[in-house]
Design an enzyme around this catalytic site. Structure first.
Site, PDB file in Angstrom:
ATOM      1  CB  CYS A  10      37.667  61.803 -10.511  1.00  0.00           C
ATOM      2  SG  CYS A  10      39.333  61.938  -9.826  1.00  0.00           S
ATOM      3  CB  CYS A  13      40.255  59.488  -7.194  1.00  0.00           C
ATOM      4  SG  CYS A  13      40.199  61.288  -7.153  1.00  0.00           S
TER       5      CYS A  13
END
Length: 76
Positions: A10, A13
């Site tokens: 994501c 991240c």
């Protein structure tokens, strides 16, 4: 130093991974940084929310992206 960035890919991240790499480089720390995207491997760390940051086997960040300065303090 062994650093693992846990996350499935994501945006948060990816941000944590970039900030971590930048901080390690700026601080001149010798570290092995790896990105763990496999959900089964992430679950072995008992992390329910990503992103997470593991430093030498210890969870230092879970479920958020710290500021760059806070991250540098954690790593130094």
């Amino acid at each position: 130093m062994d650093i693992k960035v846990l996350g499935t890919g994501c945006p948060k991240c990816k941000t944590l991974e970039k900030l971590t790499r930048d901080a390690v480089e700026e601080l001149g720390i010798e570290a092995n940084i790896s990105k763990v995207e496999d959900i089964m491997e992430i679950m072995q760390y008992n992390v329910a929310k990503t992103p997470a940051l593991i430093v030498d086997g210890e969870i230092v960040v879970k479920g958020s992206v710290p500021s760059y300065d806070a991250l540098k303090k954690m790593l130094s």
